[in-house]
Design a protein around this motif. Structure first.
Motif, PDB file in Angstrom:
ATOM      1  N   ILE A  78       0.845  -1.200   0.000  1.00  0.00           N
ATOM      2  CA  ILE A  78       0.000   0.000   0.000  1.00  0.00           C
ATOM      3  C   ILE A  78       0.881   1.252   0.000  1.00  0.00           C
ATOM      4  N   GLY A  79       1.958   1.221   0.819  1.00  0.00           N
ATOM      5  CA  GLY A  79       2.884   2.353   0.859  1.00  0.00           C
ATOM      6  C   GLY A  79       3.578   2.565  -0.474  1.00  0.00           C
ATOM      7  N   ALA A  80       4.036   1.461  -1.101  1.00  0.00           N
ATOM      8  CA  ALA A  80       4.716   1.585  -2.399  1.00  0.00           C
ATOM      9  C   ALA A  80       3.756   2.073  -3.470  1.00  0.00           C
ATOM     10  N   GLY A  81       2.505   1.609  -3.391  1.00  0.00           N
ATOM     11  CA  GLY A  81       1.508   2.066  -4.363  1.00  0.00           C
ATOM     12  C   GLY A  81       1.218   3.546  -4.205  1.00  0.00           C
ATOM     13  N   LEU A  83      -6.873  10.882 -13.300  1.00  0.00           N
ATOM     14  CA  LEU A  83      -6.309  11.112 -11.971  1.00  0.00           C
ATOM     15  C   LEU A  83      -7.134  10.383 -10.924  1.00  0.00           C
ATOM     16  N   THR A  84      -6.440   9.763  -9.941  1.00  0.00           N
ATOM     17  CA  THR A  84      -7.159   9.057  -8.869  1.00  0.00           C
ATOM     18  C   THR A  84      -7.481   9.978  -7.704  1.00  0.00           C
ATOM     19  N   LYS A  85      -6.876  11.174  -7.681  1.00  0.00           N
ATOM     20  CA  LYS A  85      -7.145  12.142  -6.613  1.00  0.00           C
ATOM     21  C   LYS A  85      -7.426  13.493  -7.252  1.00  0.00           C
ATOM     22  N   ASP A  86      -8.207  14.317  -6.542  1.00  0.00           N
ATOM     23  CA  ASP A  86      -8.429  15.658  -7.069  1.00  0.00           C
ATOM     24  C   ASP A  86      -7.552  16.688  -6.377  1.00  0.00           C
ATOM     25  N   ARG A 104      -3.987  -7.348  -3.577  1.00  0.00           N
ATOM     26  CA  ARG A 104      -4.851  -7.328  -4.755  1.00  0.00           C
ATOM     27  C   ARG A 104      -6.297  -7.014  -4.372  1.00  0.00           C
ATOM     28  N   VAL A 105      -6.737  -7.581  -3.231  1.00  0.00           N
ATOM     29  CA  VAL A 105      -8.110  -7.320  -2.765  1.00  0.00           C
ATOM     30  C   VAL A 105      -8.269  -5.834  -2.426  1.00  0.00           C
ATOM     31  N   VAL A 106      -7.258  -5.260  -1.756  1.00  0.00           N
ATOM     32  CA  VAL A 106      -7.304  -3.836  -1.410  1.00  0.00           C
ATOM     33  C   VAL A 106      -7.368  -2.984  -2.682  1.00  0.00           C
ATOM     34  N   ALA A 107      -6.555  -3.351  -3.675  1.00  0.00           N
ATOM     35  CA  ALA A 107      -6.538  -2.598  -4.935  1.00  0.00           C
ATOM     36  C   ALA A 107      -7.879  -2.707  -5.659  1.00  0.00           C
ATOM     37  N   LEU A 108      -8.499  -3.888  -5.549  1.00  0.00           N
ATOM     38  CA  LEU A 108      -9.734  -4.141  -6.292  1.00  0.00           C
ATOM     39  C   LEU A 108     -10.941  -3.464  -5.654  1.00  0.00           C
ATOM     40  N   TYR A 109     -11.066  -3.583  -4.326  1.00  0.00           N
ATOM     41  CA  TYR A 109     -12.283  -3.107  -3.663  1.00  0.00           C
ATOM     42  C   TYR A 109     -12.127  -1.704  -3.079  1.00  0.00           C
ATOM     43  N   SER A 128      -3.977   2.161  -5.093  1.00  0.00           N
ATOM     44  CA  SER A 128      -2.883   1.621  -5.892  1.00  0.00           C
ATOM     45  C   SER A 128      -1.940   0.848  -4.968  1.00  0.00           C
ATOM     46  N   THR A 129      -1.659  -0.422  -5.286  1.00  0.00           N
ATOM     47  CA  THR A 129      -0.749  -1.224  -4.468  1.00  0.00           C
ATOM     48  C   THR A 129       0.343  -1.817  -5.359  1.00  0.00           C
ATOM     49  N   VAL A 130       1.553  -1.893  -4.823  1.00  0.00           N
ATOM     50  CA  VAL A 130       2.680  -2.465  -5.570  1.00  0.00           C
ATOM     51  C   VAL A 130       3.457  -3.397  -4.637  1.00  0.00           C
ATOM     52  N   VAL A 131       3.469  -4.692  -4.957  1.00  0.00           N
ATOM     53  CA  VAL A 131       4.250  -5.655  -4.169  1.00  0.00           C
ATOM     54  C   VAL A 131       5.663  -5.682  -4.748  1.00  0.00           C
ATOM     55  N   THR A 132       6.625  -5.247  -3.963  1.00  0.00           N
ATOM     56  CA  THR A 132       8.003  -5.168  -4.447  1.00  0.00           C
ATOM     57  C   THR A 132       8.801  -6.380  -3.952  1.00  0.00           C
TER      58      THR A 132
END
Length: 413
Positions: A42-45, A197-200, A362-367, A371-375
């Motif tokens: 979540i932090g990386a995303g 954009l995902t944020k305003d 993936r569940v967090v990103a979907l629902y 944005s999540t990135v598993v590094t």
């Protein structure tokens, strides 16, 4: 080497004989590793999204915005300052040595916008100089941007966003088509690619969704559209500096220039996207540390669980230990057997935890639409910590088992 394989096979055999207990012992490691990976993803995303948002503002840009005031305050300010203007842009470029490029922007008040095919009441009409598109890194899906000649000749051309295109022209190509803005007709020469954009806003600064914008030459906007009384000539000036090292000195110099030319009236604000990014990264770093520490508590509890089960195993298998010692097994062999069992539990738990953490991200990103990135760093860190926890909490039971007296162990019932 064969001896180690034999110990590993024996450890698996012992763990398989108590499958439910082994699985319950592994749960702490599974949840701990999964939580660490999910939190870090979540932090990386969030960091990746911040970089993308900052990129839309320009990492080497400095944005000067006209401030809004109530009518009474505006009247008072206009006694000393005319507000943000083209003259300010000229002064900044003339005095600041590190300015590479600049652009100006002014939003036009409209009462009607339509084409032959549709109507777009919510569209924003914005006058910009041609360099604006390069500074904010807009991309075209078709057509061309406004050119310097369009600016000099007060042309009635426009570049539109994707939503404007959809409302006014539906699926047909708008290039060469006409749009009526108030009482003037403008010819469409370009369509912007969507930025989604995902944020305003970012760090309190409002971000622009340009999909609903119509861009026209600034000279045309200032000449052919009326400004409100006491309204500033410009809404925004964007300057790009040559290097990132020049951002802070240039921002300070620009502030001094405008404060001086505006009669000490602070009717403008400076936004430095790079400082916003650094501030966001500091906040994100603290978030990652705090959340990782919280998630690590699960790993610690998992380690305690492993030690507890291994100590219980020693009591249950005291006679087995005595038999092995009587048949020639050394203290080191007993020590190795119990340590391998503890490590096996932690490593298996860690491996399942990696899969669990990936699934949670993936569940967090979907629902939650975050944005999540598993590094690989998060996987290596969490898996390494789980292995270390298994090793540390497995040493004491292994040492205790290896030090049992063989005679007493054989007598144990």
């Amino acid at each position: 080497m064969l001896r180690y394989f034999s110990e590993i096979r024996l450890a698996f055999s012992n763990l398989q004989s108590h499958k439910l207990r082994t699985f319950l012992t592994m749960l702490g490691m599974i949840f701990g590793v999964g939580a660490v990976i999910a939190m870090l993803s979540i932090g990386a995303g969030a960091e990746q999204e911040s970089l993308r948002l900052i990129d839309t503002m320009g990492v080497r840009n400095i944005i000067i915005r006209d401030r809004e005031f109530k009518d009474e305050d505006l009247k008072k300010n206009r006694e000393n300052s005319l507000g943000l203007s083209l003259r300010d842009a000229q002064n900044i470029v003339a005095v600041a040595p590190d300015i590479e490029m600049h652009a100006c922007k002014k939003r036009v008040k409209t009462f009607q916008i339509f084409s032959y095919q549709g109507k777009a009441d919510s569209a924003n009409v914005i006058g910009v100089t041609p360099a604006y598109f390069r500074l904010v890194k807009y991309q075209l899906s078709e057509g061309n941007f406004l050119a310097e000649l369009d600016e000099r000749e007060f042309e009635q051309y426009c570049v539109i966003g994707s939503r404007v295109k959809q409302k006014l022209f539906s699926s047909m190509s708008p290039i060469g088509q006409l749009i009526k803005i108030n009482n003037l007709w403008f010819r469409v020469i370009g369509v912007l690619a969507d930025n989604t954009l995902t944020k305003d806003e970012f760090e309190g600064v409002k971000l622009q969704d340009f999909s609903q914008d119509i861009y026209i030459p600034l000279s045309t906007a200032l000449k052919k559209f009326e400004l409100k009384k006491l309204e500033s000539e410009l809404d925004e000036i964007i300057v790009s500096v040559k290097t990132t090292d020049a951002i802070k000195p240039s921002a300070v110099l620009i502030s001094q220039i405008l404060t001086s030319t505006h009669g000490q009236v602070e009717d403008f604000s400076l936004i430095v996207p790079r400082e916003l990014l650094e501030q966001n990264q500091r906040t994100q770093r603290i978030f990652n540390i705090v959340m990782s520490c919280i998630a690590s508590i699960s790993l610690l509890v998992g380690g305690i669980g492993i030690m507890n089960i291994m100590l219980a195993n020693i009591l249950e298998r005291t006679r087995e230990i005595g038999v092995r010692r009587a048949l020639g097994a050394r203290q080191r062999d007993i020590w190795m057997q119990f340590l391998i069992e503890a490590l096996t539990i932690s490593l298996l738990g860690g491996a399942i935890g990696v899969v669990f953490g990936f699934g949670v991200s993936r569940v967090v990103a979907l629902y939650a639409e975050w944005s999540t990135v598993v590094t690989t760093t998060s996987i290596g860190l969490s898996f390494g910590v789980s292995a270390a926890v298994g090793l540390i909490f497995g040493i004491y039971p292994a040492v205790r088992a290896s030090r049992l007296d063989p005679v007493e162990a054989l007598r144990y019932e």
